[in-house]
Design an enzyme around this catalytic site. Sequence first.
Site, PDB file in Angstrom:
ATOM      1  N   HIS A   1      36.353  44.904  53.307  1.00  0.00           N
ATOM      2  CA  HIS A   1      35.796  45.720  51.928  1.00  0.00           C
ATOM      3  C   HIS A   1      34.283  46.160  52.203  1.00  0.00           C
ATOM      4  CE1 HIS A   1      39.453  44.062  50.931  1.00  0.00           C
ATOM      5  NE2 HIS A   1      39.179  43.388  49.908  1.00  0.00           N
TER       6      HIS A   1
ATOM      7  N   CYS B   1      48.029  44.089  44.228  1.00  0.00           N
ATOM      8  CA  CYS B   1      47.132  43.337  44.663  1.00  0.00           C
ATOM      9  C   CYS B   1      45.802  43.121  43.917  1.00  0.00           C
ATOM     10  CB  CYS B   1      46.318  43.939  46.034  1.00  0.00           C
ATOM     11  SG  CYS B   1      47.619  44.004  47.325  1.00  0.00           S
TER      12      CYS B   1
ATOM     13  N   GLU C   1      52.044  33.122  40.185  1.00  0.00           N
ATOM     14  CA  GLU C   1      52.723  34.213  40.052  1.00  0.00           C
ATOM     15  C   GLU C   1      53.244  34.553  41.753  1.00  0.00           C
ATOM     16  OE1 GLU C   1      51.210  36.502  36.179  1.00  0.00           O
ATOM     17  OE2 GLU C   1      50.282  37.026  37.980  1.00  0.00           O
TER      18      GLU C   1
ATOM     19  N   CYS D   1      35.811  36.663  43.976  1.00  0.00           N
ATOM     20  CA  CYS D   1      35.659  38.122  44.217  1.00  0.00           C
ATOM     21  C   CYS D   1      35.745  38.893  42.915  1.00  0.00           C
ATOM     22  CB  CYS D   1      36.614  38.682  45.233  1.00  0.00           C
ATOM     23  SG  CYS D   1      36.780  37.598  46.712  1.00  0.00           S
TER      24      CYS D   1
HETATM   25  N1  SAH Z   1      42.281  35.663  49.395  1.00  0.00           N
HETATM   26  C1  SAH Z   1      43.174  36.650  50.212  1.00  0.00           C
HETATM   27  C2  SAH Z   1      44.445  37.092  49.577  1.00  0.00           C
HETATM   28  C3  SAH Z   1      43.956  38.003  48.606  1.00  0.00           C
HETATM   29  S1  SAH Z   1      45.099  39.363  47.601  1.00  0.00           S
HETATM   30  C4  SAH Z   1      42.064  37.655  50.805  1.00  0.00           C
HETATM   31  O1  SAH Z   1      40.929  37.566  50.125  1.00  0.00           O
HETATM   32  O2  SAH Z   1      42.630  38.382  51.537  1.00  0.00           O
HETATM   33  C5  SAH Z   1      45.196  40.505  49.233  1.00  0.00           C
HETATM   34  C6  SAH Z   1      44.231  41.650  49.192  1.00  0.00           C
HETATM   35  O3  SAH Z   1      44.194  42.485  47.695  1.00  0.00           O
HETATM   36  C7  SAH Z   1      42.965  41.284  49.591  1.00  0.00           C
HETATM   37  O4  SAH Z   1      42.452  42.005  50.543  1.00  0.00           O
HETATM   38  C8  SAH Z   1      42.031  41.457  48.192  1.00  0.00           C
HETATM   39  O5  SAH Z   1      40.810  41.619  48.317  1.00  0.00           O
HETATM   40  C9  SAH Z   1      42.834  42.772  47.727  1.00  0.00           C
HETATM   41  N2  SAH Z   1      42.685  42.841  46.222  1.00  0.00           N
HETATM   42  C10 SAH Z   1      41.833  41.965  45.373  1.00  0.00           C
HETATM   43  N3  SAH Z   1      41.702  42.414  44.174  1.00  0.00           N
HETATM   44  C11 SAH Z   1      42.174  43.802  44.171  1.00  0.00           C
HETATM   45  C12 SAH Z   1      42.300  44.913  43.270  1.00  0.00           C
HETATM   46  N4  SAH Z   1      41.758  44.680  41.964  1.00  0.00           N
HETATM   47  N5  SAH Z   1      42.952  46.142  43.772  1.00  0.00           N
HETATM   48  C13 SAH Z   1      43.215  46.245  45.054  1.00  0.00           C
HETATM   49  N6  SAH Z   1      43.097  45.104  46.017  1.00  0.00           N
HETATM   50  C14 SAH Z   1      42.354  44.064  45.545  1.00  0.00           C
END
Ligand code: SAH
Length: 345
Positions: free
Chosen positions: A218, A338, A87, A112
Amino acid sequence: MDYASRQQQFMEFYPAEPAFRWAQIERGFFNPKFSGWNDVLNLSKAMRQNLADNIPWISAKLSNLQKDKAGDVFKAALELADGQKIETVLMKNKRGQWSVCASSQAGCAMECGFCATGKMGLARNLTSDEIADQLRFWLYWLRENKTGAERVSNIVIMGMGEPLANYDNLKTALKTWLRYTDIGATHITVSTVGLLPQLEQLLNDQNWPPVRLAVSLHAVDQKLREQIIPSTAPDFFIKLADWAKRYFKKYGNRRHHLTFEYLLLQNINDRPQDAKLLADYVNKIGRVKINLIPYNKTSARLGRSADEQMEQFLAMLEKNGTVVTIRRSLGEDISAACGQLANKS
Ligand code: SAH
């Protein structure tokens, strides 16, 4: 497994062609007036025909498109040559500029707990073409849908996957964009879960492009981070701080600025004392920007922090002298925000 890029396929057909030939082709890929091999007039007719028969002009085809209620966010499910789906998201900001959120892998291995892609597991790395073509897909789409918009202003590698786990292909895609579009390095952000060996690698890599980096923090506590981000390395915060200081030493200018992303999870990491710890950590490193992210719904049993809680968290960070912004959540109603990309439309 890795698939051959278009360039590798081209070289197999035409090993004797000079190097500039491929550059002409790639320029054609990003020429808004071109829509297929037949438009690349630098190539002979026979060559164009052969390429059209054997190498796809674009490595992904649209499988499903969704638009959010506000009409500012579009999510495309793209199908790749082997049937894998990824996507990618196109978003319009308040100033009317478009950003693309690109995926770097089909699925993700990082697991995660708060992320929908993490639940899928990793299918495979994307090729450099498959990464770079997500931008081309949206450029074509903007053109064909007569939006009036001709350009994309920003790219974030925040879609499916952990970009630094696909380092070489990511780097090739970044360099392709920088070479053939008017999008500058400060308008491209790579978001990483914080893989320390690859962060080290890019620090020593003469050819790493000067894009912006965002590290998903985080938490500021080792134990808590291990719980929510299972890929967390031992002594993560000490090592990351050490790395960040060396990063600033090497790239001592604003172009290379570093962001720490901080996902606010209700009753997990969103208390004022968590904000204080975060500020102290960042202030020790210096010049890191903090980007707070509201939690977007997934199947995980986690809650979004209340607006008031987020405001307090932000105020505490500001009081402690950090530079901080809150990310606007876009496209949550079509699971395009995200952490929500999981091929479920
Ligand atoms: N693998 C990369 C890109 C992930 S997406 C990373 O870990 O950074 C980009 C951001 O969205 C990351 O900071 C990720 O932790 C966050 N993210 C993941 N799940 C999410 C959610 N359910 N709500 C908001 N942000 C989220």
